[in-house]
Design a protein around this motif. Structure first.
Motif, PDB file in Angstrom:
ATOM      1  N   UNK A 101      12.954 -43.747 -55.787  1.00  0.00           N
ATOM      2  CA  UNK A 101      13.529 -43.430 -54.477  1.00  0.00           C
ATOM      3  C   UNK A 101      14.492 -44.525 -54.031  1.00  0.00           C
ATOM      4  N   UNK A 102      15.615 -44.666 -54.738  1.00  0.00           N
ATOM      5  CA  UNK A 102      16.620 -45.662 -54.383  1.00  0.00           C
ATOM      6  C   UNK A 102      17.785 -44.973 -53.661  1.00  0.00           C
ATOM      7  N   UNK A 103      18.694 -45.784 -53.094  1.00  0.00           N
ATOM      8  CA  UNK A 103      19.878 -45.246 -52.436  1.00  0.00           C
ATOM      9  C   UNK A 103      21.000 -46.269 -52.559  1.00  0.00           C
ATOM     10  N   UNK A 104      22.099 -45.895 -53.212  1.00  0.00           N
ATOM     11  CA  UNK A 104      23.196 -46.823 -53.486  1.00  0.00           C
ATOM     12  C   UNK A 104      24.242 -46.755 -52.379  1.00  0.00           C
ATOM     13  N   UNK A 105      24.657 -47.906 -51.911  1.00  0.00           N
ATOM     14  CA  UNK A 105      25.679 -47.975 -50.876  1.00  0.00           C
ATOM     15  C   UNK A 105      27.034 -47.552 -51.447  1.00  0.00           C
ATOM     16  N   UNK A 106      27.870 -46.956 -50.616  1.00  0.00           N
ATOM     17  CA  UNK A 106      29.148 -46.432 -51.095  1.00  0.00           C
ATOM     18  C   UNK A 106      30.248 -47.484 -51.193  1.00  0.00           C
ATOM     19  N   UNK A 107      30.232 -48.481 -50.331  1.00  0.00           N
ATOM     20  CA  UNK A 107      31.308 -49.479 -50.350  1.00  0.00           C
ATOM     21  C   UNK A 107      31.099 -50.526 -51.433  1.00  0.00           C
ATOM     22  N   UNK A 108      29.909 -51.075 -51.527  1.00  0.00           N
ATOM     23  CA  UNK A 108      29.581 -52.071 -52.546  1.00  0.00           C
ATOM     24  C   UNK A 108      28.080 -52.259 -52.552  1.00  0.00           C
ATOM     25  N   UNK A 109      27.579 -52.800 -53.652  1.00  0.00           N
ATOM     26  CA  UNK A 109      26.142 -53.010 -53.716  1.00  0.00           C
ATOM     27  C   UNK A 109      25.730 -53.802 -54.937  1.00  0.00           C
ATOM     28  N   UNK A 110      24.462 -54.172 -54.946  1.00  0.00           N
ATOM     29  CA  UNK A 110      23.851 -54.874 -56.070  1.00  0.00           C
ATOM     30  C   UNK A 110      22.609 -54.098 -56.474  1.00  0.00           C
ATOM     31  N   UNK A 111      22.467 -53.839 -57.769  1.00  0.00           N
ATOM     32  CA  UNK A 111      21.297 -53.145 -58.298  1.00  0.00           C
ATOM     33  C   UNK A 111      20.507 -54.132 -59.142  1.00  0.00           C
ATOM     34  N   UNK A 112      19.216 -54.245 -58.875  1.00  0.00           N
ATOM     35  CA  UNK A 112      18.344 -55.113 -59.655  1.00  0.00           C
ATOM     36  C   UNK A 112      17.096 -54.347 -60.065  1.00  0.00           C
ATOM     37  N   UNK A 113      16.586 -54.667 -61.249  1.00  0.00           N
ATOM     38  CA  UNK A 113      15.342 -54.062 -61.729  1.00  0.00           C
ATOM     39  C   UNK A 113      14.374 -55.183 -62.088  1.00  0.00           C
ATOM     40  N   UNK A 114      13.154 -55.103 -61.529  1.00  0.00           N
ATOM     41  CA  UNK A 114      12.119 -56.095 -61.781  1.00  0.00           C
ATOM     42  C   UNK A 114      10.917 -55.420 -62.445  1.00  0.00           C
ATOM     43  N   UNK A 115      10.265 -56.133 -63.360  1.00  0.00           N
ATOM     44  CA  UNK A 115       9.063 -55.582 -63.963  1.00  0.00           C
ATOM     45  C   UNK A 115       7.854 -55.851 -63.070  1.00  0.00           C
ATOM     46  N   UNK A 116       6.665 -55.483 -63.544  1.00  0.00           N
ATOM     47  CA  UNK A 116       5.456 -55.622 -62.729  1.00  0.00           C
ATOM     48  C   UNK A 116       5.047 -57.074 -62.500  1.00  0.00           C
ATOM     49  N   UNK A 117       5.653 -58.007 -63.258  1.00  0.00           N
ATOM     50  CA  UNK A 117       5.396 -59.436 -63.049  1.00  0.00           C
ATOM     51  C   UNK A 117       6.515 -60.104 -62.249  1.00  0.00           C
ATOM     52  N   UNK A 118       7.374 -59.294 -61.636  1.00  0.00           N
ATOM     53  CA  UNK A 118       8.480 -59.748 -60.793  1.00  0.00           C
ATOM     54  C   UNK A 118       9.575 -60.475 -61.581  1.00  0.00           C
ATOM     55  N   UNK A 119       9.642 -60.215 -62.892  1.00  0.00           N
ATOM     56  CA  UNK A 119      10.728 -60.764 -63.702  1.00  0.00           C
ATOM     57  C   UNK A 119      11.974 -59.905 -63.537  1.00  0.00           C
ATOM     58  N   UNK A 120      13.121 -60.540 -63.311  1.00  0.00           N
ATOM     59  CA  UNK A 120      14.384 -59.810 -63.221  1.00  0.00           C
ATOM     60  C   UNK A 120      14.803 -59.369 -64.621  1.00  0.00           C
ATOM     61  N   UNK A 121      14.957 -58.062 -64.819  1.00  0.00           N
ATOM     62  CA  UNK A 121      15.302 -57.521 -66.133  1.00  0.00           C
ATOM     63  C   UNK A 121      16.770 -57.156 -66.256  1.00  0.00           C
ATOM     64  N   UNK A 122      17.418 -56.855 -65.158  1.00  0.00           N
ATOM     65  CA  UNK A 122      18.853 -56.571 -65.189  1.00  0.00           C
ATOM     66  C   UNK A 122      19.406 -56.601 -63.778  1.00  0.00           C
ATOM     67  N   UNK A 123      20.722 -56.781 -63.695  1.00  0.00           N
ATOM     68  CA  UNK A 123      21.403 -56.804 -62.406  1.00  0.00           C
ATOM     69  C   UNK A 123      22.838 -56.337 -62.605  1.00  0.00           C
ATOM     70  N   UNK A 124      23.355 -55.569 -61.675  1.00  0.00           N
ATOM     71  CA  UNK A 124      24.753 -55.125 -61.728  1.00  0.00           C
ATOM     72  C   UNK A 124      25.318 -55.074 -60.320  1.00  0.00           C
ATOM     73  N   UNK A 125      26.570 -55.520 -60.193  1.00  0.00           N
ATOM     74  CA  UNK A 125      27.272 -55.483 -58.917  1.00  0.00           C
ATOM     75  C   UNK A 125      28.442 -54.505 -59.027  1.00  0.00           C
ATOM     76  N   UNK A 126      28.701 -53.800 -57.963  1.00  0.00           N
ATOM     77  CA  UNK A 126      29.798 -52.835 -57.976  1.00  0.00           C
ATOM     78  C   UNK A 126      30.442 -52.784 -56.605  1.00  0.00           C
TER      79      UNK A 126
END
Length: 224
Positions: A101-126
Motif C-alpha cells: 500500500x504505497x503511493x508515489x508523489x507526482x513531482x518528485x520522490x524517494x523510494x526505499x525498501x527495507x528488509x525485516x531487520x531494517x537493512x536498506x536493500x535499495x533506493x531510487x530518486x526520481x
C-alpha cells in the motif's frame, strides 16, 4: 606522550536490490495503478516477508508488504498497489508480483525498501523532469540516472527496453547487463601512515566518483 592513531575504514556497500523502472504517475486516473520494477542484483535467493514484522517500502512513510514472495538471484519482480488493476492493464504479464500500500508523489520522490531487520536493500530518486508525468510512459534507471521509457505503458517484468526512432524500435537495450557484473565489496582498513600521495589521490577519486554508501569511522584517541 599521547600517541594518536587514525584509522579510516572505507566500505562500498553493494545493495542487494536495484529499482529499474517505475510508473509513478500513470495516464488518467492513477489510483491503484502505480508500480515499481525491482531486480535482485545479488547471488542469493531473497524472501520478502509480509506483515508487521516483515519488509517495508518507504515513499516518505513506511508501508507493509501484503504477502510473502520468493525472488531468485538475477530475477525481476514488480511491486504493485493493486494486483487486479495491474493485471487488467498488463494482460500479458507473466512475472512475479507483490502488493503493498504505497503511493508515489507526482513531482518528485524517494523510494526505499527495507528488509525485516531494517537493512536498506535499495533506493531510487526520481522527479517529473525524468519524464513519465501523466503521459502513459514509465521511467527507467540506467547507471543511476532516470529517463523516460520509449515504450508507452512501460515494460514491467522485462529489462529489455526498445528505443524507438521515428516511431520504430531500432535496438534493444539490455538493462540487466548494467547490474549483472556487480560484486559485493569488502571493508578494507587503511591507516593514514601507510597512504602514499599516489594512493591518496586514487582514494580521493574513488570516494568522489562512487554513488554508493561509504561510511567512515575515525578512532582519534585511545588509552592503552
Amino acid at each position: 606522550m599521547k600517541k594518536i592513531i587514525i584509522f579510516i575504514f572505507i566500505a562500498k556497500v553493494a545493495l542487494a536490490l536495484t529499482i529499474t523502472e517505475i510508473m509513478y504517475n500513470p495516464e488518467g486516473n492513477d489510483l491503484g495503478r502505480e508500480w515499481i520494477e525491482v531486480f535482485n542484483n545479488s547471488n542469493q535467493t531473497i524472501e520478502i516477508l509480509s506483515g508487521k514484522n516483515g519488509w517495508r517500502i518507504n515513499d516518505g512513510k513506511n508501508h507493509l508488504f501484503e504477502e510473502n514472495l520468493t525472488v531468485e538471484p538475477q530475477e525481476i519482480f514488480v511491486i504493485v498497489q493493486d494486483k487486479n488493476l495491474f493485471l487488467k492493464d498488463y494482460t500479458d504479464f507473466k512475472g512475479k508480483l507483490v502488493q503493498a500500500n504505497f503511493s508515489l508523489k507526482n513531482e518528485s520522490g524517494v523510494i526505499q525498501i527495507f528488509d525485516n531487520n531494517k537493512n536498506l536493500l535499495t533506493e531510487a530518486r526520481y522527479q517529473s523532469s525524468c519524464g513519465g508525468d501523466n503521459n502513459g510512459y514509465s521511467i527507467i534507471f540506467e547507471n543511476g540516472n532516470c529517463k523516460e521509457n520509449k515504450i508507452k505503458g512501460g515494460t514491467p517484468g522485462s529489462l529489455l527496453v526498445a528505443d524507438k526512432v521515428d516511431g520504430k524500435a531500432d535496438e534493444n537495450i539490455n538493462q540487466k547487463a548494467l547490474f549483472e557484473d556487480s560484486q559485493p565489496s569488502t571493508i578494507t582498513p587503511i591507516t593514514t601512515s601507510n597512504i602514499t600521495s599516489t594512493q591518496e589521490s586514487n582514494l580521493t577519486q574513488q570516494t568522489t566518483s562512487t554513488k554508493e554508501i561509504q561510511p567512515t569511522i575515525i578512532i582519534s584517541e585511545f588509552l592503552p
